[in-house]
Design a protein around this motif. Structure first.
Motif, PDB file in Angstrom:
ATOM      1  N   ARG A 214       0.825  -1.209   0.000  1.00  0.00           N
ATOM      2  CA  ARG A 214       0.000   0.000   0.000  1.00  0.00           C
ATOM      3  C   ARG A 214       0.863   1.264   0.000  1.00  0.00           C
ATOM      4  N   GLY A 215       0.287   2.333  -0.492  1.00  0.00           N
ATOM      5  CA  GLY A 215       0.927   3.642  -0.418  1.00  0.00           C
ATOM      6  C   GLY A 215       1.945   3.927  -1.507  1.00  0.00           C
ATOM      7  N   LEU A 216       2.072   3.036  -2.497  1.00  0.00           N
ATOM      8  CA  LEU A 216       3.046   3.273  -3.574  1.00  0.00           C
ATOM      9  C   LEU A 216       2.449   4.187  -4.636  1.00  0.00           C
ATOM     10  N   THR A 217       3.254   5.108  -5.137  1.00  0.00           N
ATOM     11  CA  THR A 217       2.838   5.879  -6.305  1.00  0.00           C
ATOM     12  C   THR A 217       2.948   4.969  -7.526  1.00  0.00           C
ATOM     13  N   SER A 218       2.361   5.399  -8.635  1.00  0.00           N
ATOM     14  CA  SER A 218       2.443   4.590  -9.863  1.00  0.00           C
ATOM     15  C   SER A 218       3.887   4.385 -10.272  1.00  0.00           C
ATOM     16  N   ARG A 219       4.692   5.452 -10.132  1.00  0.00           N
ATOM     17  CA  ARG A 219       6.097   5.366 -10.511  1.00  0.00           C
ATOM     18  C   ARG A 219       6.844   4.354  -9.634  1.00  0.00           C
ATOM     19  N   GLU A 220       6.589   4.424  -8.312  1.00  0.00           N
ATOM     20  CA  GLU A 220       7.242   3.500  -7.383  1.00  0.00           C
ATOM     21  C   GLU A 220       6.811   2.060  -7.647  1.00  0.00           C
ATOM     22  N   TYR A 221       5.523   1.892  -7.955  1.00  0.00           N
ATOM     23  CA  TYR A 221       4.982   0.554  -8.223  1.00  0.00           C
ATOM     24  C   TYR A 221       5.671  -0.078  -9.435  1.00  0.00           C
TER      25      TYR A 221
END
Length: 313
Positions: A214-221
């Motif tokens: 949880r809590g990931l941005t699209s970029r981080e994901y």
């Protein structure tokens, strides 16, 4: 699962002989990537100087197998024999080191606390084992982590090592292989003994946890997914090795051999009798391992490029 509910579930689990083996815990799948990360650190710390990631992976796999196999052995025995006392102490020490490594994480959230709880329950179960009379089996890694001379992996490696020989006319022995060549040999030994299905399961487990983080941005994901793909990209070698072995088999069986075993059949004996076969094998290796004009392989070029292209699109 909330902590109080999880603790209650664990207390009422039907563990064999009241032995709480965290490999049998209901949510071990969620715990496994955290445990593997700690085992990787233990493997890395076991070397006194920097080594290639493939060697660390080799050591991490050995530690992970030792943890599970020894734990299950003592669980089934419901005790330890006098000749196993030192081995058991080393296993308990390994769990202690694992717990210390996990506890050093910057963030200790509920999930990490649950892993620590589960691993400690297993350590405590090991500590409480009763002494048995007689003697028992000691743990041995039955796999000899070397290339067996003359077998499939040895034949392939001797072809791949050619660009890295200090004396091109010499043999594949340590004093005649440069540093890059020695790492290639370690890589091939790793692939020789790797359980590819298990390796792929490791990747899927990590992907599962990324997708549920949880809590990931699209970029981080997508960065994490790309990192996962790159980490396990050398799974491409599984197909290359399988294709090469199957082509060897078509050449050798049944004309020259009744059967071909990838780990034990001595192919070199056949090549001594029929030297022309060596050229055929070299051509198969050159094609499948994508050797360039200098004899260096490029198996990973396409998989790595594909992964990066997908992430850019």
């Amino acid at each position: 699962m909330k902590r109080n509910l999880k603790s209650a579930v664990y207390k009422h689990l039907n563990f064999a002989n009241d032995f709480q083996n965290f490999f049998d815990f209901p949510d071990f799948r969620e715990m496994r990537p955290i445990i593997r990360e700690a085992v990787q650190q233990l493997a890395k710390d076991s070397f006194s100087q920097p080594v290639l990631p493939v060697k660390i992976e080799h050591q991490a796999l050995a530690i992970e197998q030792q943890l599970e196999r020894e734990t299950r052995k003592y669980q089934q025995q419901d005790g330890f024999y006098p000749n196993q006392q030192s081995e058991l102490h080393n296993l308990i020490r390994l769990y202690t080191n694992l717990l210390q490594t996990i506890s050093k994480r910057e963030i200790i959230d509920q999930e990490i606390e649950d892993v620590i709880y589960a691993a400690n329950q297993t350590r405590e179960s090991l500590r409480k084992l009763k002494k048995l009379e007689g003697s028992g089996d000691l743990y041995e890694d039955s796999q000899d982590k070397e290339l067996v001379p003359g077998t499939f992996y040895d034949i392939v490696t001797r072809q791949l090592i050619r660009p890295y020989l200090l004396n091109p006319q010499g043999k594949m022995i340590p004093k005649n292989v440069n540093y890059e060549g020695r790492q290639l040999v370690i890589q091939m030994i790793t692939y020789c003994y790797r359980d590819w299905d298990s390796y792929l399961t490791h990747q899927y487990d990590e992907q599962y946890n990324i997708k549920n983080e949880r809590g990931l941005t699209s970029r981080e994901y997508y960065d994490k997914l790309e990192e996962n793909e790159l980490k396990y990209a050398d799974h491409a070698y599984a197909e290359v090795i399988a294709d090469t072995f199957n082509e060897f088999k078509k050449i050798l069986v049944p004309k020259y051999l009744v059967a071909l075993n990838i780990m034990s059949t001595n192919i070199e004996k056949i090549l001594i009798q029929y030297p022309r076969l060596r050229l055929q094998f070299n051509q198969v290796i050159t094609k499948n391992f994508k050797l360039d004009t200098h004899g260096k392989m490029h198996v990973m070029d396409a998989p790595l490029q594909d992964t990066r292209n997908v992430n850019l699109s």
